[in-house]
Design an enzyme around this catalytic site. Structure first.
Site, mmCIF file in Angstrom:
data_model
loop_
_atom_site.group_PDB
_atom_site.id
_atom_site.type_symbol
_atom_site.label_atom_id
_atom_site.label_comp_id
_atom_site.label_asym_id
_atom_site.label_seq_id
_atom_site.Cartn_x
_atom_site.Cartn_y
_atom_site.Cartn_z
ATOM 1 N N ASP A 177 -3.129 -3.470 3.651
ATOM 2 C CA ASP A 177 -2.432 -2.468 2.767
ATOM 3 C C ASP A 177 -2.801 -3.042 1.271
ATOM 4 O O ASP A 177 -3.067 -3.775 1.031
ATOM 5 C CB ASP A 177 -1.096 -2.438 2.886
ATOM 6 N N LYS A 178 -2.348 -1.869 0.281
ATOM 7 C CA LYS A 178 -2.709 -2.259 -1.144
ATOM 8 C C LYS A 178 -1.574 -2.770 -1.777
ATOM 9 O O LYS A 178 -1.501 -3.874 -2.119
ATOM 10 C CB LYS A 178 -3.395 -1.076 -1.958
ATOM 11 N N ALA A 220 7.468 -0.882 5.853
ATOM 12 C CA ALA A 220 7.816 -0.100 7.030
ATOM 13 C C ALA A 220 6.665 0.799 7.422
ATOM 14 O O ALA A 220 6.486 1.016 8.616
ATOM 15 C CB ALA A 220 9.103 0.320 6.964
ATOM 16 N N PHE A 251 12.714 10.419 -1.097
ATOM 17 C CA PHE A 251 11.218 10.211 -1.095
ATOM 18 C C PHE A 251 10.828 10.472 0.360
ATOM 19 O O PHE A 251 11.645 9.783 1.050
ATOM 20 C CB PHE A 251 10.817 9.119 -1.782
#
Length: 1282
Positions: free
Chosen positions: A519-520, A908, A650
């Site tokens: 992941d970034k 998550a 969001f």
């Protein structure tokens, strides 16, 4: 029975199973009972281990509807069998959602079929005596109840209210009033008690289950056999060790169950307020809740006892509790005592949960079916902590119960711990195959000993005992314990460096990883974002970029109002809390956030909004108040406050959030939107979006900035407060006006570049999977070294089929990073097919390239171009704007081409990918830690190479231990077989000395070698059935067989040799006669004491040590054995002892070990045999195996490391390359097709002149023929562009 009687339950889910129905057959049961008696209970054990045999032996096939017993088989690769007894319960109705209140309550919507059940109470059935009692059939498996449904003619599981497929408006209109007591009691018959019941088995049950393990049954058989052969001491020693092992195992398992039970039960039973259908509110226990109940959320917070959807009010929730409780158990389950966790409070970002929107009956388009996943921002999950609530006066915060018990999110989590999926790894499959080979060898020895004994007219009892004894020698009973030793030690080493494991078997698999996805944000880059600047838009064009928005001139602008309102921040204990990005954005405005207190809220007839206002120093100077002005009106005219009326939280799927707000004193409301620039721009009026929007955005993202777009819309005056609460999100987020961009800077973590370089040198591919913008991700990938500066990036922009046009891909060749930051980089656009295109220029082999694509493109390619997806993942390095489920699909796509995939993430949205990967490692202790097999306390990716190194060390340790245990069995088997030829055997204490003093000591110390300090480009083999390992084992077997045979035959040809008797004294001729022991003249019934036995005992004892040292591999995967001091001390100690008793016999020791005195010359000869044996073993293992075969195998692995930039090969001890090349040529391995699919594909693509795609070529996929799905059509139409 017909094939149609085979049913599928849990279709298309992870636990999908095939189901067959059976009826108990009495005559079969009687026959089986008779056979059980005849076999002394062994058949019963076999049926216990094999449930499918048990059912098929005692039952006859019938329809599933009439079944008394069901047999289930999982449809995954493990094909596990389960059996369950079908039970029947009586209930007044068949559907739990039917209303039995004919007078007071109108009937509710029908569902599909019942879900869970408790045994019905007679009292309840008497209440509904007028109803015809219905027989309901069900069975229970893994804490889940399956009910028979006449509608679908199959057993089904109902999870709760979702099975009614209720719409959002339906929940408000039909389910928000609550249930009557009778309705609740009726539903409880089906759904049972709302409790996640972790039953702690009794010690007796655990003991029986443990003892009935095949390993212990085999040991019991061995102990009985040894006792019959008068090997009492050895049998007692094995029993003693088994009792200790069983007691330790029982204690650990019992402790785990108790711990899980206590942690789950700690908050599972609470008192709740429940709304009844007659508007009464009554207190009840949470165990009484059923789907459809309406519970009141207390203002002072609570722990949620179920999954429920908010229908009124707002809640601030800490969701780390959902995972925190179980997370602690998970680590303890694997015997890791995390002393620093029990009292640790997990810090997490509180989440704001809003009430479920009520579109109303008129808006059918916006009124979709309720789904927990889709509406998770309105759902309160079981086990989460409600911190505070915001509510109405007279209308409390209410939630409708959706799921209870094991159906809840927390319940499913506990189920996954109680019933884990087995780990599939080639090593374990090969281990069973290897054991079968040992059994086959044992069978040969079995037949040999019988034939030999019959020829020598040995009594039948002795024949049976000695023949069976061969089997117990060949199959080592300590093998399972020995195999896990390396994993246990690796687990402890990982714990010391802050990596915790809930699935120990995955450690070995991590040793095979050859691709890692990252992941970034928060993983490769820092968690926090810094505001770099803003760029506002007015009249459809960009202003110059500004450093911040903290200006008096902007204080009343819509841009700043959007920054100040469009967030989910809240105050907890006076401190602002929420998403870090929201915090940075709000703090940049300098505004102040105020929330109403409980007392203020209760005074109003509607929810008090959160209010934001600018600081006084930013407001313009106050005008002088005239004497006739009222003070209150004057203050009101000066006040500039914005109230946040409603939030649309969001959503990672929508990539945006929205709020409705109203300026104090204004009648009309405003909608503010923020999110991904591409998404926000698509929701805005075209004339408000600047023409150079794409260029400006590309300019920022190429530099690695994270860009967020803002938009605004003035709402119609007819939209009142009440209407806004029920309006659909899609209606609100339309016809917006584009306000501009917020540019955030996300810095790389200090460790990122170095770790990625280490992985690259080790030929381990690295891939970025992020939800961020494509060009931002490419920029970060270049900055961290994932994409080297000289390599080209090909962006795949796939377009779905539309208006009769077939799907296609636009390929864009991104330019290398420009040194001039202000200029947007140019992109060279082409259109190309996903199929092979016409032959053009040959690509240069030196040209390295990487593919990059967005989540939308990935979805189109996955759907329409399956055949080319595999080609793309070979070189795919950046995957941007990926939704959580797409991350999981990418992991599966990489695994489909035979990559061993690791995943490292912290959020998550990475949970699915972390769980699916071969080795998932979470940098978070919250949601992701539950799904992930590994969790790192160090919040950076330096844990990844550490985990791979430990995995490789554990894997090599497993190979070493397995090979050693196999050789131990074979060496002992050779000794016993040779001695059987003279009707002799090893003695009781000889067996004891070998198994306890040598084998156990060596096995548990040779596993202690730590991992090598750096990652190398070689990878260990994944299975035991590989050329080098088989060569190693077979070579050592032949060497041991040869030298034992030499010793056995040579001693019989000695001048002093004679058949040994108690009166024999071969040492008299020796000059060292004074060392001769005084032999006991007792009768030796088993013919243990003889020269052959003594010679083989000495040689074999040294052989165990020789193979242990030879197999104890060090570099390049483990530290050298000389650094493993317990192993070194053990070996030296045993060598000294054996040489001592061989050259300087001690009467007491010789008598104890039942060895006889031999001449000194023969001891010198034995020493010579042992030295030559050691030299040959070391030579075969180190020179032939390590230099030639392993080098050859690993050179093939290097060729398969496609998609990585080759690192400079390191010379291993200055080894010449001619050996592997010659052997490779001899074995014709150059033409051999690689085993891994990704290697095979890369070989094909390396000679394909049309790959990678070229400019100036357009190819479109032909539309699929009628009746064909897109993925079944791979033909393409080639269009040439001049």
């Amino acid at each position: 029975m017909e094939k149609e009687d085979l049913k599928i339950v849990n279709k298309d889910e992870e636990d999908e199973m095939e189901l067959q129905g059976y009826r108990v057959c009495r005559w079969r049961v009687a026959v089986v009972g008779l056979w059980v008696l005849c076999t002394g209970g062994f058949l019963l054990l076999l049926l216990y281990w094999m449930p499918e045999w048990c059912v098929k032996a005692t039952c006859s096939r019938t329809t599933v509807r009439e079944a008394e017993v069901v047999l289930l088989q999982s449809t995954d690769e493990f094909k596990r069998w389960f059996l369950a007894k079908v039970r029947v319960m009586l209930a007044p109705g068949r559907n739990p959602f039917d209303s039995l209140e004919t007078q007071t309550t109108p009937p509710m919507a029908n569902g599909h079929s019942p879900h869970s059940s408790n045994s019905p109470t007679q009292e309840f059935n008497r209440k509904y005596a007028e109803y015809q009692p219905t027989q309901i059939r069900y069975f229970t498996l893994h804490s889940t109840k399956y009910y028979w449904s006449d509608e679908v003619q199959n057993f089904e599981v109902l999870t709760g209210l979702e099975d009614l497929e209720v719409t959002c408006s339906n929940i408000h209109s039909e389910h928000s009033t609550g249930l009557t007591s009778n309705q609740q009691e009726y539903r409880r018959l089906f759904f049972g008690v709302n409790e996640i019941a972790v039953k702690v088995p009794s010690v007796f049950k655990l003991l029986i289950k443990e003892v009935l393990n095949p390993f212990y049954i085999f040991q019991l058989f061995s102990v009985i056999l040894w006792s019959a052969d008068e090997y009492y001491y050895y049998a007692v020693a094995i029993v003693f060790m088994s009792v200790i092992s069983i007691a330790t195992s029982l204690y650990t398992i019992k402790k785990q169950y108790v711990m899980l039970h206590d942690m789950v039960a700690a908050h599972s039973i609470v008192r709740v307020s429940v709304c009844r259908a007659n508007n009464d509110i009554e207190e009840a226990l949470s165990t009484d809740l059923v789907p459809g109940d309406v519970m009141v959320i207390p203002s002072n917070g609570t722990i949620m006892p179920c999954d429920a959807v908010l229908v009124s009010g707002t809640c601030i929730v800490n969701e780390s509790m959902l995972t925190g409780v179980t997370w602690k158990f998970c680590h303890r389950q694997t015997d890791q005592r995390l002393s620093h966790y029990p009292n640790t409070k997990c810090e997490s970002v509180p989440v704001t949960k809003t009430n479920l929107p009520n579109p109303g009956e008129g808006d059918k388009e916006g009124d979709g079916a309720y789904s927990m996943e889709e509406h998770k921002r309105h759902t309160l999950f079981c086990g989460t902590h409600i911190i505070q609530t915001r509510f109405y006066s007279g209308e409390l915060v209410k939630a409708v119960v959706v799921r209870t018990g094991f159906s809840t999110a927390k319940g499913q989590l506990v189920r996954s711990i109680l019933y884990p999926k087995p780990t599939d790894f080639k090593l374990y499959r090969d281990a069973y195959l290897f054991l079968l080979c040992l059994v086959a060898i044992a069978g040969i020895g079995f037949v040999y000993s019988i034939v030999l004994s019959i020829m020598n007219k040995v009594p039948a009892k002795t024949i049976i005992i000695e023949s069976l004894d061969i089997i117990t020698i060949t199959v080592p009973p300590a093998l399972p314990a020995a195999m896990t030793a390396g994993i246990v030690y690796a687990q402890r080493r990982l714990k010391r460096i802050g990596i915790f494991c809930i699935s120990p078997q995955r450690i070995n698999i991590c040793g095979q990883l050859n691709l890692v996805c990252f992941d970034k944000t928060g993983t490769l880059t820092e968690d926090g974002l810094d505001l770099w600047g803003v760029q506002r838009v007015e009249n459809g064009s960009f202003h110059l970029s500004e450093e911040n928005a903290y200006k008096e001139s902007l204080v009343k602008s819509q841009f700043v109002a959007c920054m100040a309102t469009c967030h989910s921040l809240t105050k907890i204990d006076g401190q602002l809390s929420g998403d870090p990005l929201d915090l940075k954005m709000f703090e940049a405005t300098g505004w102040i956030l105020e929330e109403a207190t409980e007392e203020e809220t209760s005074l109003h007839d509607r929810i008090m909004p959160t209010v934001v206002r600018p600081p006084k120093q930013l407001m313009p100077p106050e005008p002088v108040m005239s004497p006739e002005q009222d003070m209150e009106l004057y203050d009101l005219s000066l006040a500039y406050e914005i109230g946040i009326v409603r939030q649309f939280p969001f959503s990672s799927a929508l990539q945006r959030m929205c709020v409705v707000a109203r300026l104090l004193g204004e009648k009309r409301m405003d909608a503010y939107l923020k999110g991904a620039p591409e998404v926000v721009a698509s929701l805005c009026k075209k004339d408000t979006v600047p023409e150079d929007f794409a260029d400006v955005l590309e300019d920022y993202t190429k530099q690695g900035f994270r860009v967020i777009a803002l938009a605004h819309r003035r709402l119609e005056s007819k939209l009142t407060w009440h209407k806004v609460q029920n309006v659909n999100r899609d209606q609100m987020e339309a016809n917006m006006e584009f306000l501009g961009l917020i540019i955030m800077q996300n810095k790389l973590k200090a460790e990122t570049a170095g770790v990625l370089e280490d992985l690259r040198r080790a030929h381990i591919r690295t891939v970025m999977v992020t939800g961020d913008n494509m060009l931002t991700a490419i920029s970060v990938a270049r900055d961290c070294g994932m994409i080297p500066p000289q390599d080209r990036v090909i962006i795949a922009d796939a377009l779905p089929s539309k208006d009769g046009q077939s799907a296609k891909i636009n390929w864009r060749y991104a330019d290398k990073p420009s040194k001039h930051v202000g200029k947007a980089p140019r992109l060279e656009e082409i259109e190309i097919s996903l199929e092979d295109v016409c032959h053009t220029d040959e690509p240069t082999s030196q040209d390295q390239y990487h593919f990059a694509m967005s989540g939308k493109s990935f979805a189109v390619i996955s759907e329409h171009f399956q055949d080319v997806l595999q080609k793309l993942v070979l070189r795919g390095t950046v995957f941007a704007r990926m939704a959580p489920d797409q991350k999981t699909q990418l992991i599966e796509a990489l695994q489909s081409v035979d990559y061993f995939v690791g995943m490292c993430g912290d959020g998550a949205n990475d949970c699915g990918a972390l769980k699916r990967a071969h080795g998932g490692i979470s940098l978070s202790e919250l949601e992701a830690s539950v799904a992930s097999p590994f969790t790192s306390r160090t919040p950076n990716i330096s844990c990844v190479p550490s985990l791979i190194r430990e995995g490789r060390a554990a894997l090599i340790t497993s190979f070493c231990v397995f090979k050693f245990m196999a050789l131990y069995s074979i060496i002992q088997y050779i000794s016993v077989t040779l001695l059987y030829s003279i009707l002799s055997n090893l003695g009781d204490f000889q067996f004891l000395f070998i198994d306890i003093a040598i084998i156990l000591l060596i096995v548990f110390t040779m596993s202690l070698n730590p991992a090598w300090k750096e990652l190398v480009s070689r990878r260990p083999p994944s299975g035991l059935i590989s050329g080098p390992l088989l060569f190693s084992v077979l070579t050592q077997i032949l060497i041991c067989l040869g030298f034992q045979t030499i010793a056995f035959l040579w001693v019989r040809h000695q001048a002093w040799y004679d058949i040994w008797t108690p009166e024999s004294d071969a040492c008299n001729s020796s000059p060292h006669a004074n060392f001769s022991p005084k032999h006991n003249s007792s009768e030796d019934d088993h013919n243990i004491k003889n020269y052959e036995n003594t010679s083989l005992f000495y040689v074999s004892s040294f052989q165990y040590l020789i193979v242990a040292i030879v197999f104890s591999k060090g570099k390049p995967f483990r530290q050298p054995s000389y650094k493993n001091w317990p192993f070194v001390v053990s070996c030296i100690g045993l060598y000294i002892f054996l040489f001592f008793i061989m050259f300087y016999p001690v009467s007491a020791i010789d008598e104890f070990l039942e060895i006889v005195c031999v001449p000194f010359e023969w001891r010198i000869a034995l020493f010579f045999i042992i030295v030559v044996n050691a030299a040959v073993s070391v030579l075969a293992e180190t020179l032939v195996l390590d230099v030639v075969l392993w080098k050859l195998v690993f050179s093939r692995d290097k060729q398969g490391s496609y998609g990585t930039t080759p690192a400079t090969p390191t010379t291993q001890g200055g080894i010449d390359l001619w050996g592997p090349k010659c052997l490779s040529w001899l074995c014709c391995r150059q033409r051999k097709v690689p085993k891994a699919l990704y290697m095979h594909l890369a070989q094909e693509l390396s000679v394909d002149p049309d790959w990678p795609p070229k400019p100036t070529t357009t190819t479109e996929a032909n539309p699929p023929p009628p009746g064909n799905t897109p993925e079944n059509c791979s033909s393409c139409q080639i269009l040439a562009n001049s």
